[in-house]
Write a protein that holds these residues in place. Structure first.
Motif, PDB file in Angstrom:
ATOM      1  N   ASP A  56     -10.854  -0.998   2.469  1.00 21.98           N
ATOM      2  CA  ASP A  56      -9.453  -1.026   2.893  1.00 21.98           C
ATOM      3  C   ASP A  56      -8.930   0.340   3.350  1.00 21.98           C
ATOM      4  N   LEU A  57      -9.806   1.316   3.499  1.00 19.86           N
ATOM      5  CA  LEU A  57      -9.358   2.668   3.860  1.00 19.86           C
ATOM      6  C   LEU A  57      -8.638   2.724   5.212  1.00 19.86           C
ATOM      7  N   VAL A  58      -9.067   1.945   6.183  1.00 17.97           N
ATOM      8  CA  VAL A  58      -8.406   1.952   7.497  1.00 17.97           C
ATOM      9  C   VAL A  58      -6.969   1.453   7.357  1.00 17.97           C
ATOM     10  N   SER A  59      -6.769   0.393   6.602  1.00 14.96           N
ATOM     11  CA  SER A  59      -5.421  -0.138   6.376  1.00 14.96           C
ATOM     12  C   SER A  59      -4.566   0.858   5.590  1.00 14.96           C
ATOM     13  N   TYR A  60      -5.188   1.536   4.615  1.00 16.36           N
ATOM     14  CA  TYR A  60      -4.468   2.553   3.839  1.00 16.36           C
ATOM     15  C   TYR A  60      -4.026   3.707   4.746  1.00 16.36           C
ATOM     16  N   LYS A  61      -4.926   4.189   5.579  1.00 12.12           N
ATOM     17  CA  LYS A  61      -4.588   5.280   6.503  1.00 12.12           C
ATOM     18  C   LYS A  61      -3.456   4.860   7.441  1.00 12.12           C
ATOM     19  N   ALA A  62      -3.466   3.617   7.898  1.00 14.43           N
ATOM     20  CA  ALA A  62      -2.393   3.121   8.768  1.00 14.43           C
ATOM     21  C   ALA A  62      -1.046   3.173   8.042  1.00 14.43           C
ATOM     22  N   LEU A  63      -1.030   2.817   6.765  1.00 10.09           N
ATOM     23  CA  LEU A  63       0.202   2.890   5.965  1.00 10.09           C
ATOM     24  C   LEU A  63       0.695   4.334   5.880  1.00 10.09           C
ATOM     25  N   ILE A  64      -0.187   5.252   5.534  1.00  8.39           N
ATOM     26  CA  ILE A  64       0.192   6.657   5.382  1.00  8.39           C
ATOM     27  C   ILE A  64       0.666   7.226   6.717  1.00  8.39           C
ATOM     28  N   ASP A  65      -0.046   6.898   7.809  1.00 11.40           N
ATOM     29  CA  ASP A  65       0.374   7.355   9.142  1.00 11.40           C
ATOM     30  C   ASP A  65       1.779   6.864   9.468  1.00 11.40           C
ATOM     31  N   GLU A  66       2.037   5.588   9.199  1.00 11.06           N
ATOM     32  CA  GLU A  66       3.346   5.013   9.529  1.00 11.06           C
ATOM     33  C   GLU A  66       4.455   5.609   8.666  1.00 11.06           C
ATOM     34  N   CYS A  67       4.196   5.800   7.395  1.00  9.34           N
ATOM     35  CA  CYS A  67       5.253   6.266   6.489  1.00  9.34           C
ATOM     36  C   CYS A  67       5.488   7.765   6.550  1.00  9.34           C
ATOM     37  N   PHE A  68       4.453   8.548   6.827  1.00  8.72           N
ATOM     38  CA  PHE A  68       4.582  10.002   6.802  1.00  8.72           C
ATOM     39  C   PHE A  68       4.391  10.657   8.167  1.00  8.72           C
ATOM     40  N   VAL A 109       3.903   8.166  -2.562  1.00  8.11           N
ATOM     41  CA  VAL A 109       4.484   6.843  -2.760  1.00  8.11           C
ATOM     42  C   VAL A 109       4.996   6.392  -1.392  1.00  8.11           C
ATOM     43  N   ALA A 110       4.490   5.259  -0.917  1.00  8.67           N
ATOM     44  CA  ALA A 110       4.814   4.813   0.431  1.00  8.67           C
ATOM     45  C   ALA A 110       4.897   3.294   0.505  1.00  8.67           C
ATOM     46  N   VAL A 111       5.882   2.813   1.258  1.00  4.34           N
ATOM     47  CA  VAL A 111       6.006   1.394   1.560  1.00  4.34           C
ATOM     48  C   VAL A 111       6.370   1.288   3.033  1.00  4.34           C
ATOM     49  N   LYS A 112       5.665   0.417   3.755  1.00  4.54           N
ATOM     50  CA  LYS A 112       5.964   0.240   5.179  1.00  4.54           C
ATOM     51  C   LYS A 112       7.429  -0.141   5.349  1.00  4.54           C
ATOM     52  N   PRO A 113       8.089   0.430   6.351  1.00  7.14           N
ATOM     53  CA  PRO A 113       9.531   0.202   6.534  1.00  7.14           C
ATOM     54  C   PRO A 113       9.957  -1.267   6.516  1.00  7.14           C
ATOM     55  N   LYS A 114       9.218  -2.143   7.148  1.00  3.51           N
ATOM     56  CA  LYS A 114       9.640  -3.554   7.194  1.00  3.51           C
ATOM     57  C   LYS A 114       9.505  -4.263   5.841  1.00  3.51           C
ATOM     58  N   HIS A 115       8.868  -3.612   4.871  1.00  2.00           N
ATOM     59  CA  HIS A 115       8.691  -4.202   3.539  1.00  2.00           C
ATOM     60  C   HIS A 115       9.519  -3.496   2.463  1.00  2.00           C
ATOM     61  N   ARG A 116      10.364  -2.580   2.873  1.00  7.97           N
ATOM     62  CA  ARG A 116      11.184  -1.855   1.895  1.00  7.97           C
ATOM     63  C   ARG A 116      12.296  -2.737   1.351  1.00  7.97           C
ATOM     64  N   ASN A 117      12.871  -2.315   0.238  1.00  8.23           N
ATOM     65  CA  ASN A 117      13.942  -3.043  -0.457  1.00  8.23           C
ATOM     66  C   ASN A 117      13.475  -4.392  -0.997  1.00  8.23           C
ATOM     67  N   LYS A 118      12.198  -4.472  -1.339  1.00  5.17           N
ATOM     68  CA  LYS A 118      11.626  -5.676  -1.944  1.00  5.17           C
ATOM     69  C   LYS A 118      10.987  -5.355  -3.295  1.00  5.17           C
ATOM     70  N   ASN A 119      11.319  -4.203  -3.853  1.00  8.43           N
ATOM     71  CA  ASN A 119      10.825  -3.744  -5.163  1.00  8.43           C
ATOM     72  C   ASN A 119       9.328  -3.450  -5.192  1.00  8.43           C
ATOM     73  N   ILE A 120       8.706  -3.231  -4.041  1.00  5.94           N
ATOM     74  CA  ILE A 120       7.276  -2.933  -4.002  1.00  5.94           C
ATOM     75  C   ILE A 120       7.005  -1.565  -4.629  1.00  5.94           C
ATOM     76  N   ALA A 121       7.772  -0.550  -4.245  1.00  6.65           N
ATOM     77  CA  ALA A 121       7.580   0.783  -4.816  1.00  6.65           C
ATOM     78  C   ALA A 121       7.867   0.771  -6.319  1.00  6.65           C
ATOM     79  N   LYS A 122       8.873   0.032  -6.716  1.00  9.47           N
ATOM     80  CA  LYS A 122       9.194  -0.062  -8.141  1.00  9.47           C
ATOM     81  C   LYS A 122       8.046  -0.713  -8.909  1.00  9.47           C
ATOM     82  N   GLU A 123       7.452  -1.749  -8.334  1.00 12.05           N
ATOM     83  CA  GLU A 123       6.304  -2.407  -8.965  1.00 12.05           C
ATOM     84  C   GLU A 123       5.128  -1.434  -9.100  1.00 12.05           C
ATOM     85  N   LEU A 124       4.876  -0.648  -8.055  1.00 11.04           N
ATOM     86  CA  LEU A 124       3.818   0.359  -8.121  1.00 11.04           C
ATOM     87  C   LEU A 124       4.090   1.373  -9.227  1.00 11.04           C
ATOM     88  N   MET A 125       5.317   1.888  -9.277  1.00 11.67           N
ATOM     89  CA  MET A 125       5.660   2.890 -10.283  1.00 11.67           C
ATOM     90  C   MET A 125       5.537   2.322 -11.699  1.00 11.67           C
TER      91      MET A 125
END
Length: 138
Positions: A9-21, A75-91
């Motif tokens: 899943d590294l390619v998908s992970y890198k895509a997340l980091i690229d998009e968020c940061f 700590v990163a969540v793709k913009p279209k998935h924010r405000n759904k408690n994903i980051a809170k669940e991770l933490m």
């Protein structure tokens, strides 16, 4: 559901980091993360796409309290998935794991003006510390 990042899943992970940061390391750098047992990258997926993540770094010795601790970063969540408690669940997942594994504390660094992140961290029990971060880059 929170899971540990899989190598495939590294390619998908890198895509997340690229998009968020805005950018990230070369994929070959991410392939090395498994070599260091102190790092654990937790992810949340939507199907095969990684939509959120948080990285834990375990410090076993020489902390201020002479107890093992955990540091959290990226700590990163793709913009279209924010405000759904994903980051809170991770933490919350990282906090529970750290407690179960006997770590004495968790710390993280956050930008002064990252107010949504401040709100997230405080919602899961973090308190603002009186400290100054220093940085030396090469």
């Amino acid at each position: 559901m929170v899971e540990i990042l899989k190598y495939e899943d590294l390619v998908s992970y890198k895509a997340l980091i690229d998009e968020c940061f805005g950018s990230s390391n070369d994929l070959d750098q991410y392939k090395k993360y498994r070599e260091n047992q102190a790092y654990t990258i937790f992810v949340v997926k939507d199907g095969e796409e990684i939509i959120g993540s948080a990285t834990q770094y375990a410090v076993e010795l020489f902390t201020f309290g002479f107890q093992p601790c955990v540091m959290i970063f990226n700590v990163a969540v793709k913009p279209k998935h924010r405000n759904k408690n994903i980051a809170k669940e991770l933490m919350e997942h990282i906090i529970e794991n750290a407690k179960a594994e006997g770590y004495g504390s968790i710390s993280l660094t956050c930008l002064d003006d990252a107010y949504p992140a401040h709100k997230l961290y405080e919602s899961v029990g973090f308190k603002r510390a009186n400290s100054v971060k220093y940085d030396l880059r090469f």
